[in-house]
Structures are given as C-alpha cells and as structure tokens.
Design an enzyme around this catalytic site. Sequence first.
Site, mmCIF file in Angstrom:
data_model
loop_
_atom_site.group_PDB
_atom_site.id
_atom_site.type_symbol
_atom_site.label_atom_id
_atom_site.label_comp_id
_atom_site.label_asym_id
_atom_site.label_seq_id
_atom_site.Cartn_x
_atom_site.Cartn_y
_atom_site.Cartn_z
ATOM 1 N N GLY A 34 48.650 46.721 40.692
ATOM 2 C CA GLY A 34 48.846 46.966 39.267
ATOM 3 C C GLY A 34 49.661 45.818 38.714
ATOM 4 C CE1 TYR A 89 41.062 46.281 40.704
ATOM 5 C CE2 TYR A 89 43.116 47.491 40.961
ATOM 6 C CZ TYR A 89 42.385 46.312 41.076
ATOM 7 O OH TYR A 89 42.977 45.185 41.577
ATOM 8 C CG ASN A 167 47.556 41.582 31.824
ATOM 9 O OD1 ASN A 167 46.483 41.008 32.004
ATOM 10 N ND2 ASN A 167 48.389 41.869 32.802
ATOM 11 C CE1 TYR A 168 42.487 44.680 23.516
ATOM 12 C CE2 TYR A 168 40.704 43.305 24.351
ATOM 13 C CZ TYR A 168 41.141 44.381 23.596
ATOM 14 O OH TYR A 168 40.230 45.149 22.930
ATOM 15 C CB THR A 241 47.813 31.470 32.765
ATOM 16 O OG1 THR A 241 47.142 32.551 32.108
ATOM 17 C CG2 THR A 241 49.159 31.955 33.311
ATOM 18 C CG ASP A 281 49.665 40.573 37.441
ATOM 19 O OD1 ASP A 281 49.872 40.650 36.221
ATOM 20 O OD2 ASP A 281 48.755 41.213 38.016
ATOM 21 C CG ASP A 317 45.455 43.465 43.044
ATOM 22 O OD1 ASP A 317 44.540 43.491 43.885
ATOM 23 O OD2 ASP A 317 45.299 43.835 41.868
#
Length: 340
Positions: A34, A89, A167-168, A241, A281, A317
């Site tokens: 996450g 997810y 972070n849309y 970024t 992230d 992640d």
Amino acid sequence: MGKFVTLGEIMLRLSPIGYERFVQANKFNVFFAGGEANVAASLANYGLDSHYVTKLPAHEIGQAAINEMRRFGIKTDYIVRGGDRIGVYFCEKGASQRPSKVIYDRANSAIAEAKREDFDWKKVFEGAEWFHFTGITPALSDNCVEITLDALKAAKEAGATISVDLNYRKKLWSTEKAGKVMAELVKHCDVVIANEEDAEKVFGIKAGKTDVTEGKLCDEGYKAVAKELYDRFGLKYVAITLRESYSASDNGWSGMLYDGKNYYKSKKYDVHIVDRVGGGDSFCGGLIYGLSSGMDNQSALEFAAAASCLKHTIEGDFNMMSVDEVMNLMKGDASGRVQR
C-alpha cells in the site's frame, strides 16, 4: 530524530508467477502493500523510527499484514483492529509492449469503514518529526477524508513536517472530487510529490510539450507545474517523478525538486524493470530521508531517484535497500557487478 508517521491502507497483493497473465495463472505470489506502507518500509530500512497507522481486521489475515510490517522494522503500535476485511488487489506484470494491469477488490475494507474516534492522533504524533500520506487514503471513503484531515491538524499542531504524494487513482474517485478534497488537505502540507500526471488529474495543472503515453516529457513544462503548485499552496518543496516509458520493461527514471527559488534535476536512470509497483513510493521514502537527514536539496533528490531506481529491480512493493546501497548507486556505481 523523532517519529516518522504514515497513514493509509495496507492491502493483500496477489500476482501471477513471473509474467503470466491472470487468465493463465493457477497460483499467485502473495505480498502486502500500500502506498504509505511502502514509504514506511523504506524509512524503516534507512534506520528511522517508522510508524504506520491504519485499521485492520482482527482475524489472521489482518495479523499477517501486521507481522509483515514488523518483519521490515515498521512499528505497528497505532494500528487499530476491527472491521471485516482487508483490501485486495491483483497485479499482472507487463512485459515489452504489454502493459501491467491492476484489478482492485478493496470496497468496504476496514480502513475505508473506520471512524474518526478510532484514532488517538495526539498520542500518535507525540514526538513526531514527519507525517506522510497519499491521495489514495482520502479517496477510499468520506470517513477517510475526515480521518486524514484530523491527522493533518494533529501533525501540524505537533510541529511535524507534512508531505503528500498526490497519487491520483481514477478507479477510486473522479477528478472533480479529488480536486476539491485534495485542495483542502494540501493546505496543511509542506511537501507535495507528484508524477507526470497527478497535478493535471487532481488540480488541472498540465505540463506543456508533454505526452506521457508516448514517453515524451519536457523539463520546462514540469518546472511550470512545480511553481504553480508551490505558489498555490504555500509549500516548502514540490517534487515530481519523471517516468519515460519506452515499454513496460524499460523506463527512463528521474526526478525534479523545486524549493521556491531553485529547480533541481536528478540523474536519469535507464531501468530494466523487475517490478515497477511502489516505484513512486520509494522515491517519497528516499526524499523524506534525504531532507530530514540534513542533505542539501540536490543530494536529497539524487538519493530519492537512486532509491527508486533500485526499487524497480525488486519483487513486491517494498523497497528493501539500505542507505549504503542507495548511496553507492547515487555516487555512480551502476555496474551491477557481483559484490563479494
């Protein structure tokens, strides 16, 4: 140094083995991940006092998520237990001209249904130095908007530096609602981090001479984006970024930082990707570490870009790189030779 606090949703990630597609897979790799948990993992790897705040079910899968965070040094003292489910997810890794694909199953997760009274923010932010969140968390529910705002006010009162990754996520909310909600939240922030699309999707600020679908980025366009964000919200820093997508397997990766006076651009890395999820992230975690540890602005940006470059080579992640490993790449050791 004080506590570094992040707030968000940790999810169960299920990925087909290697580069298999969903429709051919008969087994999945399991990760926990996450946006804010990924940042917390980076900060813990760098030796900082990293705390993660969320709500998780009291059953064994919720406990497994907590165990995974503890395994990487993230402190879980402020995690609330309750609710019925953890968000899931599915992530199919792309290759060459086939893009990666993500399918969410996160509705009615424990954090999405959390209540404001679940969290004692005064206690959470006692002795806190930094607070980080992303635009994903308030997108989960109206309750999460209120929870995030409560956290921001408490963090500000405690004197913590506050950063946000915009972070849309179009699968979670509309651009209209994101713009309205995030405009209120960003007022409390010191540092805004965005990618090549976020500022446009959330605030309608578009970089000129840029087409992300063709991998074409223009530095001057993003300088204008950074300045407009900086001026609109009275920030200390804006970081962007910059991903040049040659294909799903190969990207160019760099970053930009603006402090209200000067623009800084990092070295660009040409990355052959193992797993790109969590790349932004890891940039956030690297930038927070660099700025909080006394690096000058250029060095902090270079550390963030190098850290994120290395994350693209790691399955899952979380960015499992040490400060020394990031510093070696930052200083130019990009050979990939075996270390004995």
